[in-house]
Motif scaffolding. Sequence first.
Motif, mmCIF file in Angstrom:
data_model
loop_
_atom_site.group_PDB
_atom_site.id
_atom_site.type_symbol
_atom_site.label_atom_id
_atom_site.label_comp_id
_atom_site.label_asym_id
_atom_site.label_seq_id
_atom_site.Cartn_x
_atom_site.Cartn_y
_atom_site.Cartn_z
ATOM 1 N N MET A 1 89.227 -2.942 20.294
ATOM 2 C CA MET A 1 90.081 -2.398 21.318
ATOM 3 C C MET A 1 89.382 -1.176 21.925
ATOM 4 S SD MET A 1 94.136 -1.733 20.751
ATOM 5 C CE MET A 1 94.523 -3.425 20.343
ATOM 6 N N ILE A 2 89.549 -0.992 23.223
ATOM 7 C CA ILE A 2 88.937 0.167 23.864
ATOM 8 C C ILE A 2 89.544 1.437 23.269
ATOM 9 C CG2 ILE A 2 90.542 0.113 25.814
ATOM 10 C CD1 ILE A 2 88.171 1.187 27.545
ATOM 11 N N GLU A 3 88.680 2.353 22.894
ATOM 12 C CA GLU A 3 89.141 3.561 22.228
ATOM 13 C C GLU A 3 88.746 4.843 22.932
ATOM 14 O OE1 GLU A 3 91.222 3.442 19.857
ATOM 15 O OE2 GLU A 3 91.005 1.394 19.152
ATOM 16 N N LEU A 4 87.657 4.812 23.700
ATOM 17 C CA LEU A 4 87.115 6.076 24.164
ATOM 18 C C LEU A 4 86.397 5.933 25.500
ATOM 19 C CD1 LEU A 4 86.320 9.049 23.387
ATOM 20 C CD2 LEU A 4 84.315 8.059 22.263
ATOM 21 N N ILE A 5 86.649 6.881 26.392
ATOM 22 C CA ILE A 5 85.869 7.054 27.609
ATOM 23 C C ILE A 5 85.369 8.498 27.574
ATOM 24 C CG2 ILE A 5 85.849 7.088 30.122
ATOM 25 C CD1 ILE A 5 88.165 5.062 30.042
ATOM 26 N N VAL A 6 84.071 8.662 27.542
ATOM 27 C CA VAL A 6 83.471 9.991 27.451
ATOM 28 C C VAL A 6 83.356 10.568 28.857
ATOM 29 C CG1 VAL A 6 81.463 11.317 26.682
ATOM 30 C CG2 VAL A 6 82.220 9.312 25.366
ATOM 31 N N ALA A 7 84.189 11.555 29.129
ATOM 32 C CA ALA A 7 84.268 12.136 30.472
ATOM 33 C C ALA A 7 82.937 12.708 30.936
ATOM 34 C CB ALA A 7 85.343 13.222 30.509
ATOM 35 N N ASP A 8 82.189 13.323 30.035
ATOM 36 C CA ASP A 8 80.909 13.933 30.416
ATOM 37 C C ASP A 8 79.863 12.906 30.840
ATOM 38 O OD1 ASP A 8 81.959 16.410 29.890
ATOM 39 O OD2 ASP A 8 81.026 16.604 27.911
ATOM 40 N N ARG A 9 80.019 11.667 30.404
ATOM 41 C CA ARG A 9 79.065 10.617 30.768
ATOM 42 C C ARG A 9 79.534 9.776 31.950
ATOM 43 N NH1 ARG A 9 75.821 7.640 26.147
ATOM 44 N NH2 ARG A 9 74.955 9.451 25.089
ATOM 45 N N CYS A 10 80.840 9.693 32.139
ATOM 46 C CA CYS A 10 81.418 8.826 33.164
ATOM 47 C C CYS A 10 80.981 9.274 34.559
ATOM 48 C CB CYS A 10 82.933 8.847 33.055
ATOM 49 S SG CYS A 10 83.769 7.779 34.250
ATOM 50 N N ASP A 61 87.834 -3.770 16.270
ATOM 51 C CA ASP A 61 89.149 -4.204 15.796
ATOM 52 C C ASP A 61 90.023 -4.533 17.001
ATOM 53 O OD1 ASP A 61 91.721 -4.531 14.737
ATOM 54 O OD2 ASP A 61 91.331 -3.095 13.140
ATOM 55 N N CYS A 62 90.362 -5.793 17.167
ATOM 56 C CA CYS A 62 91.149 -6.209 18.331
ATOM 57 C C CYS A 62 92.646 -6.237 18.045
ATOM 58 C CB CYS A 62 90.685 -7.563 18.846
ATOM 59 S SG CYS A 62 90.826 -8.882 17.660
ATOM 60 N N ASP A 63 93.052 -5.967 16.820
ATOM 61 C CA ASP A 63 94.471 -6.023 16.475
ATOM 62 C C ASP A 63 95.192 -4.689 16.565
ATOM 63 O OD1 ASP A 63 94.427 -8.766 15.913
ATOM 64 O OD2 ASP A 63 93.655 -8.371 13.903
ATOM 65 N N ARG A 64 94.459 -3.598 16.366
ATOM 66 C CA ARG A 64 95.101 -2.287 16.367
ATOM 67 C C ARG A 64 94.097 -1.209 16.752
ATOM 68 N NH1 ARG A 64 95.057 -4.679 12.302
ATOM 69 N NH2 ARG A 64 93.977 -4.459 10.383
ATOM 70 N N ARG A 65 94.618 -0.125 17.245
ATOM 71 C CA ARG A 65 93.766 1.013 17.596
ATOM 72 C C ARG A 65 93.263 1.668 16.326
ATOM 73 N NH1 ARG A 65 95.134 4.576 22.562
ATOM 74 N NH2 ARG A 65 92.906 4.780 22.317
ATOM 75 N N VAL A 66 92.081 2.210 16.418
ATOM 76 C CA VAL A 66 91.516 2.969 15.308
ATOM 77 C C VAL A 66 91.195 4.364 15.820
ATOM 78 C CG1 VAL A 66 90.581 0.954 14.106
ATOM 79 C CG2 VAL A 66 89.173 2.134 15.776
ATOM 80 N N THR A 67 91.266 5.323 14.948
ATOM 81 C CA THR A 67 90.960 6.688 15.331
ATOM 82 C C THR A 67 89.448 6.857 15.412
ATOM 83 O OG1 THR A 67 92.950 7.449 14.211
ATOM 84 C CG2 THR A 67 91.298 9.111 14.727
ATOM 85 N N VAL A 68 88.975 7.335 16.537
ATOM 86 C CA VAL A 68 87.545 7.602 16.692
ATOM 87 C C VAL A 68 87.357 9.048 17.126
ATOM 88 C CG1 VAL A 68 86.934 5.219 17.242
ATOM 89 C CG2 VAL A 68 87.459 6.777 19.087
ATOM 90 N N ASP A 69 86.273 9.616 16.688
ATOM 91 C CA ASP A 69 85.914 10.977 17.044
ATOM 92 C C ASP A 69 84.783 10.901 18.066
ATOM 93 O OD1 ASP A 69 83.814 13.367 16.169
ATOM 94 O OD2 ASP A 69 85.922 14.002 16.257
ATOM 95 N N GLU A 70 84.991 11.482 19.241
ATOM 96 C CA GLU A 70 83.998 11.401 20.312
ATOM 97 C C GLU A 70 82.637 11.921 19.862
ATOM 98 O OE1 GLU A 70 83.234 13.472 24.609
ATOM 99 O OE2 GLU A 70 85.251 12.700 24.217
ATOM 100 N N THR A 71 82.615 13.032 19.178
ATOM 101 C CA THR A 71 81.352 13.614 18.719
ATOM 102 C C THR A 71 80.631 12.660 17.777
ATOM 103 O OG1 THR A 71 82.330 15.817 18.906
ATOM 104 C CG2 THR A 71 80.311 15.634 17.621
ATOM 105 N N GLU A 72 81.385 12.052 16.877
ATOM 106 C CA GLU A 72 80.796 11.116 15.917
ATOM 107 C C GLU A 72 80.249 9.866 16.622
ATOM 108 O OE1 GLU A 72 82.307 7.834 12.799
ATOM 109 O OE2 GLU A 72 83.369 9.756 12.679
ATOM 110 N N VAL A 73 81.025 9.325 17.548
ATOM 111 C CA VAL A 73 80.585 8.136 18.279
ATOM 112 C C VAL A 73 79.308 8.437 19.065
ATOM 113 C CG1 VAL A 73 81.172 6.517 20.124
ATOM 114 C CG2 VAL A 73 82.869 7.065 18.397
#
Length: 127
Positions: A1-10, A61-73
């Motif tokens: 599932m889509i989790e993150l859009i990094v504003a600084d890169r977009c 994971d297409c069934d549920r959202r997962v917590t992601v950390d932008e810095t870690e990703v």
Amino acid sequence: MIELIVADRCTDCGTCVEVCPANVLDAGQGGLPILARVEDCQTCFMCELYCRADAIYVAPDCDRRVTVDETEVMASGRLGQYRKHSGWDEWWDRFPNEQWLMETVFRRAGEAAAQAKVTSADVIRTK
């Protein structure tokens, strides 16, 4: 599932909004896409594939959202990894583009979802 859009890169190009088959993203007022209907995400990775700025992270994971950390990703190198390993755009000459293989994955997922609905209906009828 889509989790993150990094504003600084977009780059605010809007391509991710255009290519999403499930209409998950909306264009924001400043141009940055908004995760408007994440629950509708099919985890097809189209937004990530078409994002030339590597600003989008789709978790597998297409069934549920997962917590992601932008810095870690960002530190992990996962941004753009799917595009790269799919031989997309600038990676076409170094990695094979095997997106055609996704047809089998999507067919199997559809069959599994249909079977789950049948099983759920059987359980409801037996109550």
